[in-house]
Scaffold this motif. Structure first.
Motif, mmCIF file in Angstrom:
data_model
loop_
_atom_site.group_PDB
_atom_site.id
_atom_site.type_symbol
_atom_site.label_atom_id
_atom_site.label_comp_id
_atom_site.label_asym_id
_atom_site.label_seq_id
_atom_site.Cartn_x
_atom_site.Cartn_y
_atom_site.Cartn_z
ATOM 1 N N LYS A 191 40.763 45.013 40.658
ATOM 2 C CA LYS A 191 41.323 46.155 39.800
ATOM 3 C C LYS A 191 41.874 45.244 38.337
ATOM 4 O O LYS A 191 41.435 45.760 37.343
ATOM 5 C CB LYS A 191 42.318 46.946 40.400
ATOM 6 C CG LYS A 191 42.579 47.981 39.290
ATOM 7 C CD LYS A 191 43.474 48.994 40.022
ATOM 8 C CE LYS A 191 44.167 50.114 38.853
ATOM 9 N NZ LYS A 191 45.000 50.879 39.613
ATOM 10 N N ALA A 192 42.777 44.243 38.658
ATOM 11 C CA ALA A 192 43.187 43.697 37.584
ATOM 12 C C ALA A 192 42.049 42.927 36.579
ATOM 13 O O ALA A 192 42.203 42.769 35.282
ATOM 14 C CB ALA A 192 44.209 42.509 38.209
ATOM 15 N N LEU A 193 41.047 42.317 37.374
ATOM 16 C CA LEU A 193 40.002 41.752 36.563
ATOM 17 C C LEU A 193 38.902 42.746 36.227
ATOM 18 O O LEU A 193 38.103 42.293 35.327
ATOM 19 C CB LEU A 193 39.216 40.624 37.426
ATOM 20 C CG LEU A 193 40.414 39.695 37.912
ATOM 21 C CD1 LEU A 193 39.785 38.543 38.538
ATOM 22 C CD2 LEU A 193 41.057 38.731 36.528
ATOM 23 N N GLY A 194 38.754 43.819 36.714
ATOM 24 C CA GLY A 194 37.667 44.978 36.380
ATOM 25 C C GLY A 194 36.304 44.315 36.923
ATOM 26 O O GLY A 194 35.296 44.648 36.479
ATOM 27 N N ARG A 195 36.261 43.454 38.077
ATOM 28 C CA ARG A 195 35.070 42.795 38.738
ATOM 29 C C ARG A 195 35.268 42.808 40.227
ATOM 30 O O ARG A 195 36.361 42.801 40.536
ATOM 31 C CB ARG A 195 34.986 41.488 38.321
ATOM 32 C CG ARG A 195 34.898 41.455 36.605
ATOM 33 C CD ARG A 195 35.088 39.787 36.356
ATOM 34 N NE ARG A 195 35.302 39.490 35.052
ATOM 35 C CZ ARG A 195 35.561 38.501 34.594
ATOM 36 N NH1 ARG A 195 35.625 37.167 35.216
ATOM 37 N NH2 ARG A 195 35.683 38.041 33.235
ATOM 38 N N PRO A 196 34.235 43.013 40.847
ATOM 39 C CA PRO A 196 34.135 42.844 42.293
ATOM 40 C C PRO A 196 34.610 41.517 42.924
ATOM 41 O O PRO A 196 34.061 40.575 42.174
ATOM 42 C CB PRO A 196 32.949 43.342 42.929
ATOM 43 C CG PRO A 196 31.987 43.227 41.696
ATOM 44 C CD PRO A 196 33.074 43.146 40.481
ATOM 45 N N TRP A 197 34.768 41.368 44.030
ATOM 46 C CA TRP A 197 34.701 39.880 44.813
ATOM 47 C C TRP A 197 33.856 40.172 45.886
ATOM 48 O O TRP A 197 34.160 40.938 46.998
ATOM 49 C CB TRP A 197 36.158 39.759 45.443
ATOM 50 C CG TRP A 197 36.343 38.377 46.028
ATOM 51 C CD1 TRP A 197 35.550 37.552 46.739
ATOM 52 C CD2 TRP A 197 37.468 37.515 45.590
ATOM 53 N NE1 TRP A 197 36.024 36.615 47.167
ATOM 54 C CE2 TRP A 197 37.269 36.394 46.538
ATOM 55 C CE3 TRP A 197 38.777 37.559 45.281
ATOM 56 C CZ2 TRP A 197 38.165 35.393 46.555
ATOM 57 C CZ3 TRP A 197 39.666 36.726 45.198
ATOM 58 C CH2 TRP A 197 39.295 35.228 45.952
ATOM 59 N N TRP A 198 32.517 39.744 45.943
ATOM 60 C CA TRP A 198 31.643 40.010 46.760
ATOM 61 C C TRP A 198 31.279 38.713 47.816
ATOM 62 O O TRP A 198 31.485 37.573 47.534
ATOM 63 C CB TRP A 198 30.075 40.231 46.227
ATOM 64 C CG TRP A 198 30.239 41.666 45.652
ATOM 65 C CD1 TRP A 198 30.690 42.720 46.197
ATOM 66 C CD2 TRP A 198 29.436 41.999 44.509
ATOM 67 N NE1 TRP A 198 30.297 43.760 45.528
ATOM 68 C CE2 TRP A 198 29.527 43.620 44.334
ATOM 69 C CE3 TRP A 198 28.667 41.378 43.381
ATOM 70 C CZ2 TRP A 198 29.063 44.117 43.127
ATOM 71 C CZ3 TRP A 198 28.433 42.210 42.386
ATOM 72 C CH2 TRP A 198 28.514 43.469 42.233
ATOM 73 N N LEU A 199 30.950 38.984 49.002
ATOM 74 C CA LEU A 199 30.413 38.187 50.135
ATOM 75 C C LEU A 199 29.159 38.402 50.577
ATOM 76 O O LEU A 199 28.578 39.797 50.655
ATOM 77 C CB LEU A 199 31.109 38.160 51.297
ATOM 78 C CG LEU A 199 32.547 38.060 50.988
ATOM 79 C CD1 LEU A 199 33.561 38.448 52.289
ATOM 80 C CD2 LEU A 199 33.329 36.796 50.426
ATOM 81 N N VAL A 200 28.049 37.514 50.477
ATOM 82 C CA VAL A 200 26.838 37.734 50.778
ATOM 83 C C VAL A 200 26.050 36.415 51.520
ATOM 84 O O VAL A 200 26.386 35.495 51.125
ATOM 85 C CB VAL A 200 26.366 37.929 49.347
ATOM 86 C CG1 VAL A 200 26.225 36.781 48.384
ATOM 87 C CG2 VAL A 200 24.567 38.562 49.429
#
Length: 458
Positions: free
Chosen positions: A104-113
């Motif tokens: 939320k702070a960065l406005g971007r997701p943290w994804w694992l793939v």
């Protein structure tokens, strides 16, 4: 991987040849096509493949997957975790990060793939954008001084640890195992873990877990739409490891972690085959290019790093995105090719060096021996557990300063600002934008404070 850029003298057209088709190279192909640059990819193998299992798309590069529409291609394979837990090897909880708060702070997701899913999605997107990808095409040598059948104005080497391009430019440079640290990697089906009465406690939520021990750690998280449980098991050997060692006896692996939390030990005991991976570091180099600026490096060819911050592939993708912006300026007639390469080096070299150093430091933090330094580390993380506001944490994955410096980095903004500064500067006055902070903020500070003080509440 080796990227070759063909620059048509007297025109504002650039044709790019990329030799190799790994994640970094194909990401570069996407970025270049979006900059209206013609791209041909040459891959030595008979088909497009990516070796390995897991990869973290931290917020600094998940934003690229969104901008490039790769996320839409692989959305069913992406996993978002709820939290990160930092533990001692016995399972004691020392630190915690609410991943949605970071997102939320960065406005971007943290994804694992899974690497294979990411690689496929990037390849599909590159093709859709018009990049030509050819397999069974191998580059075995490079001559950047003599002409031949085709003469290129710029060759960009992204051909990995065993780079032909780097060995041509800098024959004395070899990737090195800086320490005896290396890693096992493994994946276990979640269904199997659910059947174990002890281990299943760890998978009640989608989390990333780090177990920190003396000279060893384990990090785990879900991949493949939550179907596979990924493990990276860091350890030291009596000797340095310079190449992948396949078929390591499982008894050797199990003995390495026999004193860890019984829950994770149960999962380690489920591993029936594994390999030991070398952690090799390249550089830092004094230059990424030839004196003529007609050959330039990227990715692992220029700056391979240890894996403790999950930034190897991410940094390579950033390289491709940054250079694409520079080459785009060439296409627009705003910059010469020589100046584009100069700008790329001046700006990206310090950023890659920062990533290398922070990766070293995070591994050192996770592998501290029991004693005053370990106690100071744990005390600095303690406010995490109470969800208290703090401006520093030895849990670097959630440390506010690291979140801004590493995960909050935006290569697009960086490249656009650098291009503006560069084009407005006098010919010999450009000194770069100064993006490397002091490394003291990441580790040394908490070791200098008494362990009984609330270090993080500054």
């Amino acid at each position: 991987m080796l990227e070759i850029l063909y620059y048509l003298q007297g025109h504002q057209s650039v044709y790019v040849g990329i030799v190799g088709a790994g994640i970094g190279a194909l990401a570069a192909a996407i970025a270049l096509r979006r900059a209206r640059v013609a791209v041909t990819v040459l891959e030595a193998a008979g088909e497009l493949l990516e070796i390995g299992a897991e990869i973290q798309m931290t917020p600094n590069v998940s934003v690229l997957l969104q901008r490039w529409d790769v996320a839409d291609v692989i959305e069913d394979s992406l996993v978002q975790i709820e939290e990160l837990n930092m533990r001692r090897k016995d399972g004691t909880l020392d630190g915690h990060t609410d991943i949605p708060v970071v997102e939320k702070a960065l406005g971007r997701p943290w994804w694992l793939v899974h690497r294979a899913h990411l690689h496929e999605g990037i390849a599909v997107t590159a093709k859709r954008l018009g990049a030509a990808i050819h397999t069974n095409s191998r580059v075995v040598s490079l001559d950047h001084q003599a002409g031949g059948k085709v003469t290129f104005d710029l060759c960009r080497g992204a051909d990995g640890l065993n780079s032909i391009v780097r060995s041509t430019l800098f024959p004395d440079v070899r990737p090195d195992a800086k320490t005896t640290n290396c890693a096992y990697r493994a994946v276990i089906p979640y269904e199997r873990i659910r059947q174990d009465s002890i281990a299943k406690e760890l998978i009640q939520k989608q989390t990333m877990e780090v177990w920190m021990g003396c000279n060893a750690y384990i990090i785990t998280y879900p991949i493949s739409a939550g179907e596979l449980f990924n493990l990276v098991l860091s350890h030291h050997r009596p000797e340095k490891v310079y190449a992948t060692q396949p078929d390591v006896p499982t008894e050797e692996l199990r003995n390495e972690y026999k004193d860890f939390d019984p829950r994770i030990k149960c999962i380690v005991d489920m591993i029936h085959e594994t390999s030991r991976w070398a952690l090799l570091v390249t550089g830092p180099l004094k230059s990424w290019s030839s004196p003529q600026k007609n050959v330039v490096l990227m990715g692992d060819a220029a700056h391979s790093m240890v894996n403790h911050m999950a930034q190897g592939a991410a940094t390579s993708m950033e390289d491709g995105a940054f250079l694409a912006k520079c080459i785009g300026a060439v296409v627009q007639g705003k910059l010469s090719l020589r100046k584009a390469i100069t700008l790329y080096e001046v700006e990206r070299m310090p950023k890659a060096f920062l990533k290398q150093q922070v990766s070293f430091l995070n591994g050192a933090i996770w592998r501290l021996a029991h004693g005053p330094k370990q106690q100071a580390r744990d005390a600095a993380m303690a406010p995490d557990l109470e969800r208290e506001y703090h401006v520093r944490s030895s849990n670097i994955y959630g440390d506010p300063q690291t979140v801004v410096d590493v995960y909050g980095y935006d290569v697009k903004v960086h490249a656009e600002e650098a291009l503006e500064h560069f084009t407005n500067a006098e010919k010999d006055e450009y000194l770069g934008t100064g993006i490397v902070p002091g490394l003291e903020k990441y580790m040394g500070w908490f070791m200098k404070l008494p362990a009984n003080q609330p270090h993080s509440k500054l």
